[in-house]
Design an enzyme around this catalytic site. Structure first.
Site, PDB file in Angstrom:
ATOM      1  N   ASP A   1       0.848  -1.187   0.000  1.00 23.60           N
ATOM      2  CA  ASP A   1       0.000   0.000   0.000  1.00 23.60           C
ATOM      3  C   ASP A   1       0.889   1.245   0.000  1.00 23.60           C
ATOM      4  O   ASP A   1       1.589   1.516   0.979  1.00 23.60           O
ATOM      5  CB  ASP A   1      -0.887   0.014   1.232  1.00 23.60           C
ATOM      6  CG  ASP A   1      -1.887  -1.142   1.278  1.00 23.60           C
ATOM      7  OD1 ASP A   1      -1.844  -2.013   0.393  1.00 23.60           O
ATOM      8  OD2 ASP A   1      -2.702  -1.158   2.200  1.00 23.60           O
TER       9      ASP A   1
ATOM     10  N   ASP B   1      -4.424   0.368  -3.331  1.00 23.26           N
ATOM     11  CA  ASP B   1      -4.213   1.441  -2.357  1.00 23.26           C
ATOM     12  C   ASP B   1      -3.046   2.346  -2.745  1.00 23.26           C
ATOM     13  O   ASP B   1      -2.146   2.617  -1.964  1.00 23.26           O
ATOM     14  CB  ASP B   1      -4.028   0.877  -0.947  1.00 23.26           C
ATOM     15  CG  ASP B   1      -5.331   0.366  -0.355  1.00 23.26           C
ATOM     16  OD1 ASP B   1      -6.328   0.299  -1.090  1.00 23.26           O
ATOM     17  OD2 ASP B   1      -5.349   0.029   0.829  1.00 23.26           O
TER      18      ASP B   1
ATOM     19  N   HIS C   1      -9.059   1.528  -1.662  1.00 23.06           N
ATOM     20  CA  HIS C   1      -8.914   2.986  -1.750  1.00 23.06           C
ATOM     21  C   HIS C   1      -9.050   3.502  -3.175  1.00 23.06           C
ATOM     22  O   HIS C   1      -9.029   4.710  -3.389  1.00 23.06           O
ATOM     23  CB  HIS C   1      -7.588   3.444  -1.128  1.00 23.06           C
ATOM     24  CG  HIS C   1      -7.665   3.503   0.357  1.00 23.06           C
ATOM     25  ND1 HIS C   1      -7.922   4.664   1.048  1.00 23.06           N
ATOM     26  CD2 HIS C   1      -7.548   2.532   1.287  1.00 23.06           C
ATOM     27  CE1 HIS C   1      -7.947   4.417   2.341  1.00 23.06           C
ATOM     28  NE2 HIS C   1      -7.723   3.117   2.514  1.00 23.06           N
TER      29      HIS C   1
ATOM     30  N   HIS D   1      -6.150  -7.743  -3.240  1.00 21.48           N
ATOM     31  CA  HIS D   1      -6.076  -6.827  -2.102  1.00 21.48           C
ATOM     32  C   HIS D   1      -7.080  -7.255  -1.035  1.00 21.48           C
ATOM     33  O   HIS D   1      -8.242  -7.464  -1.311  1.00 21.48           O
ATOM     34  CB  HIS D   1      -6.389  -5.406  -2.570  1.00 21.48           C
ATOM     35  CG  HIS D   1      -6.157  -4.383  -1.514  1.00 21.48           C
ATOM     36  ND1 HIS D   1      -4.911  -3.876  -1.269  1.00 21.48           N
ATOM     37  CD2 HIS D   1      -6.983  -3.807  -0.633  1.00 21.48           C
ATOM     38  CE1 HIS D   1      -4.985  -3.007  -0.283  1.00 21.48           C
ATOM     39  NE2 HIS D   1      -6.242  -2.952   0.122  1.00 21.48           N
TER      40      HIS D   1
END
Length: 134
Positions: free
Chosen positions: A1, A30, A63, A114
């Site tokens: 990330d 992310d 994200h 993820h």
């Protein structure tokens, strides 16, 4: 990330080398939010994806989502850096995010996704997921 931390991305490349056919990379989502350089990270990663389409892989993380971006700072970063066209840029980036794969499979053996996945999950089920949503 990476979460918008450009220094982390540069350190990865410094220690491991730039992407190439000899050094392929999987970035597992992310990329944005929290840090102040999410846009710069995206430009670098998208550039490498264009130059090395078989050797750079970008998975979508949680994200890479407009609701999460509102809460954790990516929306504010884009609107702050691009006051005139920020909303249009955000909309385009959200479309790009919606097209990122949810997973990468290496050598037909290793599944990279993820957030993890159960050993009971069928890869055919993942392939049928409609990921083209904004």
């Amino acid at each position: 990330d990476l979460h918008g931390h450009l220094e982390d991305l540069l350190l990865i490349f410094y220690k491991n080398g730039l992407p190439s056919s000899e050094k392929p990379y999987v970035f597992n989502g992310d990329f944005v939010d929290r840090g102040k350089n999410s846009l710069e990270i995206l430009l670098i990663l998208f550039g490498f994806l264009l130059v090395y389409p078989n050797d750079v892989h970008l998975n979508r993380g949680n994200h890479e989502d407009h609701i999460v971006n509102l809460r954790y700072g990516f929306t504010k970063e884009v609107l702050g850096k691009y006051r005139m066209h920020g909303k249009k840029i955000l909309k385009l980036l959200q479309k790009i995010f919606s097209w990122l794969p949810l997973a990468t499979v290496i050598d037909h053996k290793v599944l990279i996704v993820h957030g993890g996945i159960s050993d009971m999950t069928d890869l055919n089920t993942i392939a049928r997921v409609d990921r083209h949503k904004v």
